[in-house]
Enzyme design. Structure first.
Site, PDB file in Angstrom:
ATOM      1  CG  LEU A  58       4.844  91.491 -20.355  1.00 26.45           C
ATOM      2  CD1 LEU A  58       3.337  91.393 -20.265  1.00 26.45           C
ATOM      3  CD2 LEU A  58       5.261  92.836 -20.902  1.00 26.45           C
ATOM      4  CB  SER A  59      10.091  89.699 -16.083  1.00 29.67           C
ATOM      5  OG  SER A  59      10.860  89.449 -14.924  1.00 29.67           O
ATOM      6  CD  GLU A  60       7.657  95.202 -14.717  1.00 26.96           C
ATOM      7  OE1 GLU A  60       6.970  95.621 -15.677  1.00 26.96           O
ATOM      8  OE2 GLU A  60       7.376  94.175 -14.059  1.00 26.96           O
ATOM      9  CD  GLN A  82       4.611  99.009 -21.056  1.00 25.76           C
ATOM     10  OE1 GLN A  82       3.643  98.526 -20.467  1.00 25.76           O
ATOM     11  NE2 GLN A  82       5.100  98.501 -22.169  1.00 25.76           N
ATOM     12  CG  PHE A  83       3.126 103.006 -16.891  1.00 26.64           C
ATOM     13  CD1 PHE A  83       2.542 104.252 -17.006  1.00 26.64           C
ATOM     14  CD2 PHE A  83       2.893 102.064 -17.877  1.00 26.64           C
ATOM     15  CE1 PHE A  83       1.725 104.554 -18.091  1.00 26.64           C
ATOM     16  CE2 PHE A  83       2.082 102.352 -18.961  1.00 26.64           C
ATOM     17  CZ  PHE A  83       1.502 103.606 -19.071  1.00 26.64           C
ATOM     18  CB  ALA A  84       7.353 105.319 -12.163  1.00 33.33           C
ATOM     19  CG  ASP A  85       2.353 103.655 -11.544  1.00 33.98           C
ATOM     20  OD1 ASP A  85       2.895 104.307 -12.464  1.00 33.98           O
ATOM     21  OD2 ASP A  85       1.455 104.124 -10.839  1.00 33.98           O
ATOM     22  CB  ILE A  87       9.861 100.729 -10.642  1.00 34.17           C
ATOM     23  CG1 ILE A  87      11.371 100.625 -10.895  1.00 34.17           C
ATOM     24  CG2 ILE A  87       9.562 101.340  -9.264  1.00 34.17           C
ATOM     25  CD1 ILE A  87      12.052 101.970 -11.054  1.00 34.17           C
ATOM     26  N   PRO A  89       8.571  95.401  -8.553  1.00 35.81           N
ATOM     27  CG  PRO A  89       7.176  94.168  -9.961  1.00 35.81           C
ATOM     28  CD  PRO A  89       7.477  95.565  -9.530  1.00 35.81           C
ATOM     29  CG  HIS A 129      -1.163 102.736 -15.623  1.00 38.62           C
ATOM     30  ND1 HIS A 129      -2.194 101.967 -15.139  1.00 38.62           N
ATOM     31  CD2 HIS A 129      -0.475 101.961 -16.490  1.00 38.62           C
ATOM     32  CE1 HIS A 129      -2.148 100.768 -15.682  1.00 38.62           C
ATOM     33  NE2 HIS A 129      -1.108 100.726 -16.512  1.00 38.62           N
TER      34      HIS A 129
END
Length: 324
Positions: A58-60, A82-85, A87, A89, A129
């Site tokens: 879990l590391s954008e 997974q979600f644009a929100d 992005i 990081p 989200h």
């Protein structure tokens, strides 16, 4: 020609390109055995294995950084956020590195990849989200930004994005992942980047949209038609590079312009479109350009349908602009 929803069309595009080009790899959180939180990559792990469909931590920042390294060494990665929100990081990797490699290397390292991410509201996801951050990437030179509104375009635009020499952000409107259905060509099928589409011809008002808001705009346009106002509805499809010629040609006919988007009004893409219309078609305008957008607030949970620019907010803007 099979009927598909948008999830199925995107999955079909990924599968087609992974079969065609062994350099294509998919990576992201839960994209492997689970098939992604929306099941867009379902079945790819079984066919292509864990060296081409890669579950990540879990590391954008790590997902995008890894994908950039893959691209520099000749692979064609398709990372999923997974979600644009989530992005943000990875924003530094995208803006400071990915967008710059082709320019700074004189074209020697194009860093060819596609970042897929679901965006927008409509699923009661609250403010973490439901965001629409497309304008923040349109502002960055070196990136292309794409947003389909239907299954056929989703497949065709994704195949074109994967084959494009530039890095592409591919925003998928999750509100219509399964709600939008239509005929999708099998096998090889592309939609060129940078070409908008006139979805509904009209001659009184030009209405420009993208993503899930296309259907709200069409609903409002149909209601306006019952009152004698015919809207020309344009789906941008590629947000950058922008097909401004199609928009200006329409505005010169109608003399009126409205843009609809889910993102907040301030500094959204709608503001740039209004500026371009004023620069290129000012003498043809019969009314001030109008933006129907989200509000300059965090995305709400309980008031989601008040925040979104749904047809009940678009219709009054159409009628007022037509009467001006």
């Amino acid at each position: 020609m099979p009927q598909m929803n948008m999830v199925q069309a995107i999955n079909d595009a990924l599968r087609h390109e992974m079969r065609r080009d062994s350099r294509v790899v998919v990576l992201g959180e839960d994209v492997g055995k689970v098939g992604g939180v929306f099941r867009v990559t379902q079945g790819l792990f079984d066919e292509f294995g864990d060296d081409r469909v890669i579950d990540t931590p879990l590391s954008e920042n790590g997902i995008v950084g890894t994908a950039i390294g893959m691209a520099l060494y000749g692979l064609v990665p398709i990372p999923e956020i997974q979600f644009a929100d989530f992005i943000y990081p990875a924003y530094d990797q995208i803006v400071s590195e990915l967008a710059k490699y082709r320019y700074r290397s004189g074209g020697e390292y194009p860093s060819k990849l596609v970042i897929r991410t679901p965006f927008g509201g409509g699923i009661r996801g609250g403010h973490y989200h439901s965001q629409s951050p497309e304008a923040q990437f349109i502002h960055v030179a070196g990136l292309k930004v794409v947003c389909p509104s239907n299954p056929a375009d989703a497949k065709g635009l994704l195949l074109s994005s994967i084959r494009d020499p530039d890095p592409v952000l591919f925003f998928e409107p999750k509100r219509i992942y399964r709600a939008a259905k239509g005929d999708v060509p099998e096998g090889e099928y592309t939609v060129p980047l940078g070409q908008a589409k006139v979805v509904r011809p009209g001659w009184h008002v030009t209405l420009v949209v993208w993503g899930a808001m296309l259907y709200e705009a069409l609903d409002a346009a149909n209601q306006a038609a019952a009152q004698g106002v015919e809207c020309e509805v344009i789906d941008l499809r590629t947000l950058w590079p922008l097909d401004i010629d199609t928009v200006i040609e329409s505005v010169k006919r109608t003399g009126r312009f409205i843009v609809v988007h889910e993102a907040p009004k301030t500094c959204g893409l709608g503001g740039e479109l209004v500026a371009l219309v004023n620069e290129k078609a000012f003498l043809h305008l019969e009314a001030p350009p109008v933006r129907v957008t989200g509000f300059d607030t965090p995305f709400p949970y309980t008031l989601e349908n008040e925040y979104l620019p749904l047809s009940h907010r678009i219709l009054p803007a159409i009628l007022e602009t037509a009467r001006y």
